[in-house]
Design an enzyme around this catalytic site. Structure first.
Site, PDB file in Angstrom:
ATOM      1  N   ASP A 601       1.006  -0.948   0.424  1.00 36.84           N
ATOM      2  CA  ASP A 601       0.025  -0.292   0.184  1.00 36.84           C
ATOM      3  C   ASP A 601       1.327   1.086   0.089  1.00 36.84           C
ATOM      4  OD1 ASP A 601      -2.849  -1.659   0.175  1.00 36.84           O
ATOM      5  OD2 ASP A 601      -2.635  -1.200   2.690  1.00 36.84           O
ATOM      6  N   HIS A 696     -16.082   5.315   5.633  1.00 35.15           N
ATOM      7  CA  HIS A 696     -15.662   5.666   6.383  1.00 35.15           C
ATOM      8  C   HIS A 696     -17.095   6.474   6.414  1.00 35.15           C
ATOM      9  CE1 HIS A 696     -11.185   5.762   4.747  1.00 35.15           C
ATOM     10  NE2 HIS A 696     -10.923   5.850   6.503  1.00 35.15           N
TER      11      HIS A 696
END
Length: 757
Positions: A601, A696
């Site tokens: 990542d 989120h």
């Protein structure tokens, strides 16, 4: 000479604000209890400034979620989808804008300049009306005044920066046409603030960017209008930070301001131009607000004395401050009981940085602080000489890096054929980004192990049980490429930092990343080396439980660099390459363990981009090479993934392509797939998974909603190259919403397979 800070951390020393907000969201505490927690933190910060004898007491830097979102509330810039009666209070509307609801998508979130702090992006549209909607800053000023504090200095995000950071909801609409009505509301607010203070700090950090002439002209026009209406007893302190203002120096010189804050840590070139501002109060940002190393007080004192003498500056018009808000560093070093005394002696957190300012002022006023300065110098010298910083053979390893180490064996096309043959994935393969919900049970297990209340065998058995559950759930969902869920990881950077030489971790070094999300950035104090494998045991165990491919999950070198507090005694490039070599070894070991898919990542790649465009190429060249150094040591058959999120990647897409990852997943949902626009112009060569739902937010996207987003993606991404995934990891979510969302995601992918087979 005066002292002040540009802002303080607002989460509480023990993350009291995070805990209170999340309890409020769950309905476990009342709004009044939440507000009392906020008040307690504000009071602590006020008393800290009083204890340090600061000449100006900063007010208005507190936020329940984000300071840009606060300004949207203040200006009444509330998107229409949140202007309903379904929310119970102004606070509920505020949180809905940040997190979304089942019926309204959250506002976009992205990085605050080149930091790991995220802000909520304002939304602008034609005909938008503004009004003074929130009195938050007035409440906090009254609160401070009623508590007996004087010389208050309120802080506001500046109007030009606020407008610059927002986005037009119609690409044909010029958001800058809104400047006049926004300025009118600012003036109304400033007039209300006026009775409580002399100085008002207005933050305009965009003045360190390369601005077009149009915005420069608007700056002059806007601030002339503000000054004209501002009561005569008030003074404006214009605050800039994170870089130098030299590209916009003439514009700043033209502004009718009374004071100017300059970041002299990241904008050292400005030292040569201070004399041009000698008729203005100058706030000198001489304590680093972005890193945790102790300041060299003797050197700073010498620098200040040289500045005053060589630039003919009036000491009575000088303010000493931090380079930027202390929001970006932990609160208090005294909470660290387990750090080695040597390492701890090198560090300075927010409270200690305030003490450094206090000492500097005392020294410049002629007070006897000689013993403190002597001890400070001993610490600075000991760090420079310490053997803790160096690993004997690391420089040899760096010198042995060659161009072949930056390249995969074959081109993507050749690799792709081999990978397809081995992985045998369907059209529109589904996967997740890495983490699954970090349940209270998982967190408790890690805590008990950390405290020694679980032995290693017991701990491993529990972690393997969590992995078993995650694998089973992915089987039931019908995902195509699995993850092990990361139950052993507290944080995607700290976890690796704890296993690498040259790193140390804190117990309570919490820093706000966004909203209630707090991280403990590990600290790079020396050379980096990987003593032993870091992830092999967990990944291979997960792979043994399924015939589906399980991704090896690693954090890339640039994200490890950007999301750590980094040593300041060598170039960042060298540290990045040391990290890349350590990750390269882990990647090779995963491949040897027969892991076919490895994800490294790099969500911080864009974040690390310099604010000045003329520095972009240099940074991107070594940053991309660091990623390639970490990932290019594998065979063609091994599929390399990477992930990026919560930054604007459109302007560096060609560089992202140079990373040559076989598959990239990238956040796109909050921006309504805005990222896809770039693929109309740029033919991305490899495979891509644009995140199709926002992790989120607690809302569950419908099958139809996900399907529509995928259809949008198919207009610019060939079906053979399109992956289906959420926009980020799922660690912050609850299991019910996670399972519901992923079930809909898999269903949408299956529907598209039928349509496009």
């Amino acid at each position: 000479m005066y002292t002040h800070v540009l802002g303080l951390p607002r989460i509480g020393a023990q993350r009291e604000l995070k805990k209170a907000i999340e309890a409020y969201w769950k309905g476990n505490i009342s709004l009044e209890q939440l507000e009392q927690t906020g008040k307690n933190i504000r009071q602590q910060n006020l008393y800290l400034q009083k204890e340090m004898n600061f000449d100006f007491i900063t007010v208005g830097d507190f936020s329940y979620y984000d300071q840009v979102l606060d300004m949207s509330m203040t200006l009444g810039a509330i998107p229409k989808r949140f202007q309903t009666s379904s929310t119970k209070s102004e606070m509920d509307t505020y949180f809905a804008m940040a997190r979304g609801t089942q019926n309204a998508k959250a506002m976009e979130m992205t990085k605050w300049f080149d930091t790991n702090y995220h802000y909520i992006v304002p939304e602008f549209y034609k005909g938008q009306q503004f009004s003074l909607n929130s009195n938050k800053i007035i409440v906090e000023l009254k609160e401070a005044k009623n508590s007996g504090f004087a010389n208050l200095k309120p802080i506001l995000i500046g109007p030009l920066t606020y407008l610059y950071l927002g986005k037009s909801q119609d690409k044909n609409f010029d958001k800058w046409s809104l400047i006049d009505p926004i300025i009118d509301i600012y003036i109304e607010l400033l007039i209300k603030i006026s009775p409580y203070c002399e100085w008002i700090q207005i933050d305009e950090p965009i003045l360190v960017l390369n601005l077009p002439s149009k915005i420069k002209e608007l700056f002059i026009k806007a601030y002339k209008k503000i000054k004209k209406h501002l009561p005569s007893n008030n003074k404006i302190l214009l605050a800039t930070y994170f870089e130098d203002i030299l590209d916009n120096k003439d514009t700043v010189l033209s502004l009718p301001i009374d004071g100017l804050h300059l970041d002299l840590i990241r904008g050292k070139k400005q030292l040569n131009y201070l004399h041009e501002f000698k008729n203005t109060f100058l706030s000198l940002g001489i304590i680093n607000g972005r890193n945790i190393w102790k300041a060299n007080l003797n050197k700073i004192l010498d620098d200040i004395k040289n500045i005053l003498s060589s630039k003919s500056l009036d000491i009575e018009r000088i303010m000493l401050s931090t380079s930027c808000s202390l929001l970006h560093v932990p609160i208090d070093l005294e909470y660290e009981k387990k750090l080695s005394l040597e390492l701890k002696s090198w560090m300075s957190f927010a409270k200690q940085k305030c003490e450094e300012l206090k000492i500097l002022k005392q020294a410049l006023e002629g007070k006897d602080v000689s013993k403190i300065l002597e001890e400070n110098q001993k610490t600075i010298d000991s760090r420079q000489k310490s053997t803790l910083r160096t690993i004997t053979n690391i420089q040899d390893k760096l010198s042995q890096i060659n161009t072949k180490m930056f390249q995969r064996q074959s081109s993507y096309k050749e690799r792709n054929k081999k990978q397809r043959s081995i992985l045998n994935l369907p059209l529109f393969p589904t996967t997740t980004i890495g983490s699954f919900p970090q349940t209270p049970e998982i967190r408790k297990t890690r805590l008990l192990y950390k405290k020694g209340e679980l032995n290693e065998q017991e701990y491993k058995q529990k972690i393997k049980k969590f992995i078993d559950e995650v694998i089973q759930r992915q089987e039931e969902l019908g995902l195509d490429v699995f993850v092990h869920g990361e139950p052993e990881r507290n944080d995607m950077v700290e976890y690796f930092g704890q296993q690498l030489k040259g790193y140390c971790s804190t117990e309570n070094g919490w820093v706000q990343s966004y909203g209630t999300r707090c991280v403990k950035p590990p600290i790079i104090y020396g050379d980096i080396e990987r003593p032993s494998p870091m992830t092999i045991e967990w990944i291979t165990y997960a792979q043994s439980k399924t015939t589906k491919p399980v991704k090896g999950m690693l954090t890339g070198p640039i994200t490890m660099l950007c999301w750590s507090f980094v040593r300041d005694d060598q170039p960042r490039k060298d540290t990045a390459f040391q990290l890349a070599l350590a990750i390269r070894e882990e990647v090779k070991d995963l491949e040897k363990a027969n892991i076919k898919v490895i994800q490294i990542d790099e969500p911080a790649l864009r974040e690390g981009l310099p604010l000045k465009q003329n520095k972009w190429s240099e940074y991107l060249s070594w940053a991309i090479n660091a990623f390639k150094l970490a990932t290019s040591g594998v065979k063609d058959e091994t599929q390399i993934h990477t992930h990026m999120c919560y930054s604007d990647f459109e302007d560096i897409i060609e560089w992202i392509a140079k990373m040559d990852a076989d598959v990239i997943s990238i956040e796109a949902s909050r921006s309504k797939m805005e990222l896809l626009e770039v693929f109309k112009e740029f033919n991305y060569p490899n495979e891509i998974g644009p995140g199709i739902y926002d992790i989120h937010s607690p809302r569950v996207p419908s099958i139809e909603e996900i399907k529509e987003l995928l259809e949008l993606a198919l207009k610019v991404i060939p079906k053979e190259k399109l992956w289906v995934n959420p926009d980020c990891g799922l660690k912050t979510r609850e299991w019910p919403e996670t399972l519901a969302s992923l079930k809909n995601m898999v269903s949408a992918a299956k529907m598209l397979r039928e349509k496009y087979k």
